[in-house]
Design a protein around this motif. Structure first.
Motif, PDB file in Angstrom:
ATOM      1  N   MET A  97      80.467  29.105 -19.540  1.00  0.00           N
ATOM      2  CA  MET A  97      80.328  28.242 -18.354  1.00  0.00           C
ATOM      3  C   MET A  97      80.831  28.963 -17.111  1.00  0.00           C
ATOM      4  O   MET A  97      81.757  29.769 -17.205  1.00  0.00           O
ATOM      5  N   PRO A  98      80.253  28.668 -15.946  1.00  0.00           N
ATOM      6  CA  PRO A  98      80.773  29.253 -14.707  1.00  0.00           C
ATOM      7  C   PRO A  98      82.230  28.827 -14.510  1.00  0.00           C
ATOM      8  O   PRO A  98      82.603  27.708 -14.860  1.00  0.00           O
ATOM      9  N   VAL A  99      83.030  29.725 -13.957  1.00  0.00           N
ATOM     10  CA  VAL A  99      84.443  29.431 -13.709  1.00  0.00           C
ATOM     11  C   VAL A  99      84.753  29.774 -12.257  1.00  0.00           C
ATOM     12  O   VAL A  99      84.598  30.929 -11.842  1.00  0.00           O
ATOM     13  N   PHE A 100      85.173  28.763 -11.490  1.00  0.00           N
ATOM     14  CA  PHE A 100      85.579  28.937 -10.093  1.00  0.00           C
ATOM     15  C   PHE A 100      87.033  29.412 -10.107  1.00  0.00           C
ATOM     16  O   PHE A 100      87.949  28.626 -10.309  1.00  0.00           O
ATOM     17  N   GLY A 126      82.996  33.158 -15.243  1.00  0.00           N
ATOM     18  CA  GLY A 126      82.217  32.676 -16.377  1.00  0.00           C
ATOM     19  C   GLY A 126      81.046  33.574 -16.685  1.00  0.00           C
ATOM     20  O   GLY A 126      80.844  34.614 -16.056  1.00  0.00           O
ATOM     21  N   GLY A 127      80.245  33.150 -17.660  1.00  0.00           N
ATOM     22  CA  GLY A 127      79.102  33.940 -18.106  1.00  0.00           C
ATOM     23  C   GLY A 127      77.779  33.524 -17.488  1.00  0.00           C
ATOM     24  O   GLY A 127      76.780  34.215 -17.667  1.00  0.00           O
ATOM     25  N   TYR A 128      77.747  32.397 -16.787  1.00  0.00           N
ATOM     26  CA  TYR A 128      76.527  31.909 -16.139  1.00  0.00           C
ATOM     27  C   TYR A 128      76.753  31.819 -14.640  1.00  0.00           C
ATOM     28  O   TYR A 128      77.901  31.753 -14.188  1.00  0.00           O
ATOM     29  N   PRO A 129      75.679  31.795 -13.831  1.00  0.00           N
ATOM     30  CA  PRO A 129      75.838  31.709 -12.377  1.00  0.00           C
ATOM     31  C   PRO A 129      76.595  30.444 -11.945  1.00  0.00           C
ATOM     32  O   PRO A 129      76.393  29.367 -12.497  1.00  0.00           O
ATOM     33  N   LEU A 130      77.453  30.625 -10.957  1.00  0.00           N
ATOM     34  CA  LEU A 130      78.238  29.544 -10.367  1.00  0.00           C
ATOM     35  C   LEU A 130      77.469  29.000  -9.170  1.00  0.00           C
ATOM     36  O   LEU A 130      77.038  29.764  -8.303  1.00  0.00           O
ATOM     37  N   ILE A 131      77.297  27.674  -9.141  1.00  0.00           N
ATOM     38  CA  ILE A 131      76.585  27.035  -8.035  1.00  0.00           C
ATOM     39  C   ILE A 131      77.534  26.040  -7.375  1.00  0.00           C
ATOM     40  O   ILE A 131      78.012  25.103  -8.022  1.00  0.00           O
ATOM     41  N   LEU A 132      77.811  26.258  -6.085  1.00  0.00           N
ATOM     42  CA  LEU A 132      78.629  25.317  -5.324  1.00  0.00           C
ATOM     43  C   LEU A 132      77.685  24.235  -4.803  1.00  0.00           C
ATOM     44  O   LEU A 132      76.863  24.496  -3.925  1.00  0.00           O
ATOM     45  N   ASN A 133      77.776  23.038  -5.383  1.00  0.00           N
ATOM     46  CA  ASN A 133      76.855  21.950  -5.052  1.00  0.00           C
ATOM     47  C   ASN A 133      77.148  21.329  -3.699  1.00  0.00           C
ATOM     48  O   ASN A 133      76.243  21.005  -2.943  1.00  0.00           O
ATOM     49  N   ILE A 150      76.348  32.348  -7.438  1.00  0.00           N
ATOM     50  CA  ILE A 150      77.244  33.493  -7.547  1.00  0.00           C
ATOM     51  C   ILE A 150      77.233  33.912  -9.016  1.00  0.00           C
ATOM     52  O   ILE A 150      77.617  33.138  -9.887  1.00  0.00           O
ATOM     53  N   GLY A 151      76.776  35.118  -9.278  1.00  0.00           N
ATOM     54  CA  GLY A 151      76.635  35.600 -10.647  1.00  0.00           C
ATOM     55  C   GLY A 151      77.973  35.851 -11.330  1.00  0.00           C
ATOM     56  O   GLY A 151      79.023  35.875 -10.675  1.00  0.00           O
ATOM     57  N   PRO A 152      77.951  36.048 -12.637  1.00  0.00           N
ATOM     58  CA  PRO A 152      79.174  36.359 -13.381  1.00  0.00           C
ATOM     59  C   PRO A 152      79.878  37.584 -12.790  1.00  0.00           C
ATOM     60  O   PRO A 152      79.231  38.566 -12.445  1.00  0.00           O
ATOM     61  N   ASP A 153      81.193  37.489 -12.645  1.00  0.00           N
ATOM     62  CA  ASP A 153      82.049  38.558 -12.110  1.00  0.00           C
ATOM     63  C   ASP A 153      81.799  38.873 -10.636  1.00  0.00           C
ATOM     64  O   ASP A 153      82.358  39.837 -10.116  1.00  0.00           O
ATOM     65  N   GLU A 154      80.982  38.089  -9.949  1.00  0.00           N
ATOM     66  CA  GLU A 154      80.769  38.297  -8.514  1.00  0.00           C
ATOM     67  C   GLU A 154      81.815  37.523  -7.728  1.00  0.00           C
ATOM     68  O   GLU A 154      82.340  36.512  -8.190  1.00  0.00           O
ATOM     69  N   THR A 155      82.112  38.018  -6.522  1.00  0.00           N
ATOM     70  CA  THR A 155      83.055  37.341  -5.638  1.00  0.00           C
ATOM     71  C   THR A 155      82.346  36.838  -4.400  1.00  0.00           C
ATOM     72  O   THR A 155      81.289  37.333  -4.022  1.00  0.00           O
ATOM     73  N   SER A 156      82.943  35.838  -3.778  1.00  0.00           N
ATOM     74  CA  SER A 156      82.426  35.273  -2.538  1.00  0.00           C
ATOM     75  C   SER A 156      83.585  34.556  -1.854  1.00  0.00           C
ATOM     76  O   SER A 156      84.737  34.696  -2.278  1.00  0.00           O
TER      77      SER A 156
END
Length: 146
Positions: free
Chosen positions: A35-38, A67-74, A92-98
């Motif tokens: 799961m994506p992790v913020f 996480g292992g899946y893309p993170l989406i800020l809704n 935001i892809g896995p291991d990417e920063t923003s």
């Protein structure tokens, strides 16, 4: 004889249904692990210190998707209309920063301030909170005589 056959068939059916439940549980655990992790890189709270009324305070909350899946800020909301967030609209892809940029307009604000920013995403839990805090000194107003 019919009773024994029915019992044997029923036992086999229960065995297969239990096996599929175990498999589904294992698949669910694997999916949860991806799961994506913020994950905030610094802190979920920023103390801007003491500022004069009327100043605009800005801060970038840097985060990573652990996480292992893309993170989406809704969506991102704030506890006050004086606080406005800007966030990435693309996944935001896995291991990417923003980062999330937050602006706090101190106009007509004075004294201790705590502003809460709520980040809604495709994570578990589904939201995280960020905070801006500090003190706003009132601008001295000229005294007028009538």
């Amino acid at each position: 004889m019919k009773r024994i056959s029915v019992c044997v068939l029923l036992g086999i059916a229960l065995t297969f249904s239990n096996c599929s439940k175990v498999k589904n549980t294992e698949e669910a655990k694997q999916a949860d692990g991806k799961m994506p992790v913020f994950a905030l890189i610094d802190s979920s709270s920023y103390d801007f210190g003491t500022v004069k009324e009327g100043e605009i305070v800005e801060h970038d909350f840097k985060f990573r998707n652990d996480g292992g899946y893309p993170l989406i800020l809704n969506n991102i909301t704030s506890s006050c209309g004086c606080t406005t967030p800007e966030w990435p609209k693309e996944p935001i892809g896995p291991d990417e920063t923003s980062s999330i940029k937050v602006r706090f307009d101190t106009k007509n604000k004075s004294g201790p301030q705590v502003k809460t920013i709520t980040v809604y995403a495709n994570t578990e839990p589904e939201y995280s909170e960020l905070r801006l805090k500090g003190i706003v000194n009132t601008e001295a107003k000229p005294v007028t005589k009538n």
